[in-house]
Design an enzyme around this catalytic site. Structure first.
Site, PDB file in Angstrom:
ATOM      1  N   GLY A  26      19.943 -11.892 -43.554  1.00  0.00           N
ATOM      2  CA  GLY A  26      20.867 -12.691 -42.755  1.00  0.00           C
ATOM      3  C   GLY A  26      20.908 -14.092 -43.316  1.00  0.00           C
ATOM      4  O   GLY A  26      21.022 -15.021 -42.596  1.00  0.00           O
TER       5      GLY A  26
ATOM      6  N   LYS B 169      26.394 -21.366 -53.148  1.00  0.00           N
ATOM      7  CA  LYS B 169      25.698 -20.245 -53.440  1.00  0.00           C
ATOM      8  C   LYS B 169      25.670 -19.934 -54.784  1.00  0.00           C
ATOM      9  O   LYS B 169      26.551 -19.406 -55.490  1.00  0.00           O
ATOM     10  CB  LYS B 169      26.284 -18.804 -52.680  1.00  0.00           C
ATOM     11  CG  LYS B 169      25.483 -17.636 -52.727  1.00  0.00           C
ATOM     12  CD  LYS B 169      26.331 -16.396 -52.115  1.00  0.00           C
ATOM     13  CE  LYS B 169      25.194 -14.971 -52.408  1.00  0.00           C
ATOM     14  NZ  LYS B 169      24.299 -14.876 -51.436  1.00  0.00           N
TER      15      LYS B 169
END
Length: 215
Positions: free
Chosen positions: A15, A38
């Site tokens: 998650g 990211k």
């Protein structure tokens, strides 16, 4: 100075992206200008980086100064194979400069940057670096996201130890799902007995953000 928080996890599919979005929303609700990156995304098919696109959509809604961003700004390094970066890149050396450049560009518009890792702490990036090394290289604090299923005690303690051995300041958050009703009976008693603070994403995101911001 812009705060950097690195979201990692005990494994893949725990998650991290969900957590990253929760952090973005909570910090934005406090009036902070948020940003997200990211650094490495694998499993990118036909150039479409699913996590990067999702995070891009979220951050544009929360920080209007970031409307100029594209997905490649969110995920500067992408690989097609859904595998550890070491494998997906055929052991290409980590391009740390590319990641740092993107972070520094974001920091011009942000008070806080949420950095989402890939997989767990000991996912190999190249011959030299594991994912846990990237946290230190980026001079970030860490949020370890763990699960609430059977086995979470072992997984959580191992990952926490890895962070402690690297002297990385961190917090731990539990991502309990609807089918994790047994957590309170089979795992949580150990954490409570050992004074391990149980902070749940679904209940304590405000506290989690406080703890991280003050690390």
């Amino acid at each position: 100075m812009t705060k950097r928080i690195f979201v990692t996890a005990t494994n893949t599919n725990i998650g991290k992206t969900y957590t990253t979005k929760l952090l973005l929303r909570e910090y934005a609700s406090r009036g902070l200008k948020v940003g997200v990156i990211k650094p490495i995304e694998t499993g990118v098919v036909n150039g479409y980086a699913e996590d990067a696109e999702e995070l891009l959509e979220e951050v544009k809604e929360l920080n209007t100064k970031l409307w100029h961003l594209e997905a490649e700004d969110i995920a500067p390094i992408i690989y097609e194979m859904a595998a550890a970066p070491f494998v997906a890149s055929n052991n290409a050396p980590l391009d740390l400069k590319k990641i740092l450049t993107k972070i520094e560009e974001l920091e011009a518009f942000c008070d806080i940057i949420i950095i989402e890792g890939a997989g767990g702490l000991y996912v190999p990036i190249d011959e030299k670096y594991m994912m846990v090394d990237l946290i230190s290289l980026l001079n970030a604090k860490a949020l370890l996201v763990t699960h609430c299923s059977l086995g979470c005690i072992n997984d959580t303690l191992l990952s926490k130890k890895a962070l402690e051995e690297r002297k990385i300041e961190h917090a731990v958050a539990f991502n309990c799902k609807e089918d994790d009703e047994s957590f309170s009976k089979i795992s949580e008693p150990y954490f409570l007995k050992t004074d391990f603070r149980v902070l749940k994403l679904s209940r304590d995101i405000d506290i989690i953000c406080d703890v991280l911001y003050n690390l």
